[in-house]
Motif scaffolding. Structure first.
Motif, PDB file in Angstrom:
ATOM      1  N   GLY A   8      36.712  13.699  43.590  1.00 19.75           N
ATOM      2  CA  GLY A   8      37.412  14.258  44.728  1.00 19.75           C
ATOM      3  C   GLY A   8      38.182  15.524  44.403  1.00 19.75           C
ATOM      4  N   LEU A   9      39.049  15.902  45.340  1.00 27.09           N
ATOM      5  CA  LEU A   9      39.770  17.170  45.287  1.00 27.09           C
ATOM      6  C   LEU A   9      41.208  16.988  44.825  1.00 27.09           C
ATOM      7  CD1 LEU A   9      38.510  18.121  48.797  1.00 27.09           C
ATOM      8  CD2 LEU A   9      37.960  19.509  46.806  1.00 27.09           C
ATOM      9  N   LEU A  10      41.701  17.981  44.111  1.00 26.80           N
ATOM     10  CA  LEU A  10      43.126  18.081  43.812  1.00 26.80           C
ATOM     11  C   LEU A  10      43.616  19.426  44.321  1.00 26.80           C
ATOM     12  CD1 LEU A  10      43.439  16.680  40.161  1.00 26.80           C
ATOM     13  CD2 LEU A  10      44.236  15.604  42.270  1.00 26.80           C
ATOM     14  N   ASN A  11      44.854  19.465  44.808  1.00 27.64           N
ATOM     15  CA  ASN A  11      45.434  20.729  45.258  1.00 27.64           C
ATOM     16  C   ASN A  11      46.044  21.474  44.065  1.00 27.64           C
ATOM     17  OD1 ASN A  11      47.884  19.430  44.754  1.00 27.64           O
ATOM     18  ND2 ASN A  11      48.154  18.853  46.905  1.00 27.64           N
ATOM     19  N   ARG A  12      46.974  22.354  44.293  1.00 30.44           N
ATOM     20  CA  ARG A  12      47.542  23.151  43.205  1.00 30.44           C
ATOM     21  C   ARG A  12      48.324  22.317  42.196  1.00 30.44           C
ATOM     22  NH1 ARG A  12      48.085  28.481  42.788  1.00 30.44           N
ATOM     23  NH2 ARG A  12      50.276  28.357  42.139  1.00 30.44           N
ATOM     24  N   SER A  13      48.530  21.057  42.480  1.00 24.37           N
ATOM     25  CA  SER A  13      49.151  20.181  41.479  1.00 24.37           C
ATOM     26  C   SER A  13      48.292  20.085  40.221  1.00 24.37           C
ATOM     27  CB  SER A  13      49.387  18.786  42.057  1.00 24.37           C
ATOM     28  OG  SER A  13      48.149  18.157  42.385  1.00 24.37           O
ATOM     29  N   VAL A  14      47.001  20.447  40.327  1.00 24.28           N
ATOM     30  CA  VAL A  14      46.124  20.425  39.162  1.00 24.28           C
ATOM     31  C   VAL A  14      46.630  21.374  38.081  1.00 24.28           C
ATOM     32  CG1 VAL A  14      44.532  22.252  39.918  1.00 24.28           C
ATOM     33  CG2 VAL A  14      43.692  20.388  38.483  1.00 24.28           C
TER      34      VAL A  14
END
Length: 431
Positions: A282-288
């Motif tokens: 899945g996706l991660l936002n800028r927390s990555v």
């Protein structure tokens, strides 16, 4: 940064890291032997102990401890009267190139790992399972270079299938080798119980097996010198996106994501998120940007490293990215389970409508409900992957979802991102 060119993709490692898996060019038998390959194995049980101490986990996606699988197959084989090992190189994940790279460029490393796994479990037959013609040719060439007794009397065979997202699932591999279609089967039994020819079977990713020669030569303490305590060693990471050609990196587990961006020459300011683990996690936002690349950190975020494929999202709208991935799952599901066949279609339709500004709040709520209720219902992980993508989109990018509901997404105003196989690693070939 050390950067080399293979026949298909650029490869690199961080400064100061001596690669364990990557090499500058395709390796023949003489070159591999000069590195100490195919050394005699005097005690298979001792090597199994080193695998256990190393903490090596599978590199195919599930990150399951290899030693546990080895012991289960070995012990079941003593009862059944024989075992089989399958080197799984059917890389159905479009965003990954690592397995094909190993098979094309370091076939003897993979074969040596297969030899050692066969010795540990007492296998009478082994298979190299692939769909990529170039990989198959490379392995066949490597086998032709070996002496007849290189595997100690173990029967070595090739098994080739048509490529597909589900074809690399372990029960699909067993089913194909047994003469059926390369599609998953219900579990139990799992291959370690009854696999090829109904014998206990180890199905292991080729990158996982490629770590065994290092363990034989250097031991578990050296293996653990890189990585973290729970994610030891290095791993191969296929990095795509950000408007740059794909690169295959060998990275130590625990590397900060921002250091990977620096290696890939991408500014953190450009990054709005990432698609993790190929299409699966899945996706991660800028927390990555605040993460480290190891299994324990990714699990805490509800994500995963999976097969090591990471697609950096910069200019693309995350809603459109998720819609493209879900449409891919709708096309690629095995068509065997009603929950998956209908579920991936429903989620793809809802995400597509959201991308195109045609969805309602009720459509988004249905997508959210499906992302929870459909989890775990298929025979393989395809439906779980689709639910991961849907759930992470809604959780990680609520503002973008809201903008699409309101028809105000600036990124999609002049045409949304659409791709049949988003971030495909083979899209750019290099001489």
């Amino acid at each position: 940064m050390n950067t080399t060119q293979s026949t298909t993709i650029a490869t690199a490692a961080p400064p100061g890291l001596e690669p364990r898996l990557l090499a500058e060019r395709r390796e023949d038998l003489a070159a591999y032997r000069r590195l100490g390959g195919y050394r005699p194995l005097t005690d298979a049980g001792e090597l199994l102990g080193e695998v256990e101490s190393s903490g090596l986990v599978g590199r195919g996606g599930a990150a399951f401890p290899l030693a546990v699988k080895l012991r289960a197959v070995r012990d079941n084989g003593r009862i059944a009267g024989g075992t089989v090992v399958v080197a799984n190189g059917e890389e159905g994940e479009p965003a990954s190139i690592k397995d094909r790279w190993l098979l094309r460029n370091r076939p003897h490393l993979v074969l040596d790992g297969l030899r050692l796994a066969a010795a540990i479990v007492g296998a009478h037959r082994v298979y190299v399972y692939v769909s990529d013609p170039e990989s198959a040719h490379s392995v066949e060439t490597a086998l032709g270079e070996l002496e007849p007794d290189a595997f100690g009397g173990v029967d070595v065979r090739m098994s080739t299938v048509q490529p597909g997202y589900v074809a690399g699932e372990e029960t699909a591999a067993v089913r194909a080798i047994n003469g059926g279609p390369a599609k998953p089967t219900d579990k139990p039994p799992r291959p370690f119980e009854a696999g090829v020819d109904e014998r206990p079977t180890l199905v292991s990713n080729v990158e996982t097996l490629a770590n065994l020669p290092y363990l034989q030569c250097h031991g578990s303490a050296a293996f653990r010198a890189l990585g973290t305590s729970l994610s030891p060693g290095t791993f191969l990471a296929t990095i795509t996106g950000a408007g740059r050609p794909p690169v295959l990196y060998e990275l130590p587990h625990g590397l900060p994501f921002t250091e990977l961006l620096a290696l890939h020459a991408v500014s953190p300011d450009q990054v709005r998120g990432a698609l993790m683990g190929g299409y699966f996690a899945g996706l991660l936002n800028r927390s990555v940007l605040e993460t480290t690349l190891d299994h324990e950190t990714m699990r805490r975020l509800g994500s995963g490293l999976g097969c090591g494929a990471i697609s950096v999202i910069t200019d693309e709208c995350p809603v459109a990215v998720a819609a493209s991935v879900l449409a891919y799952f709708d096309r690629e599901n095995a068509g065997q389970c009603g929950s998956c066949f209908n579920g991936t279609a429903a989620m793809a339709a809802a995400a597509g409508a959201l991308r195109d500004g045609a969805a309602t709040a009720e459509d988004v709520e249905r997508l959210r409900r499906w992302s929870v209720l459909l989890r775990g219902r298929g025979a393989c992980a395809t439906l779980d992957a689709a639910t991961n993508v849907a759930a992470s989109l809604l959780d990680q990018f609520p503002d973008e979802v809201g903008a699409h509901l309101g028809g105000t997404c600036p990124d999609c105003a002049h045409g949304a991102f659409r791709a049949g196989r988003p971030y495909e690693a083979e899209a750019v070939r290099q001489a």
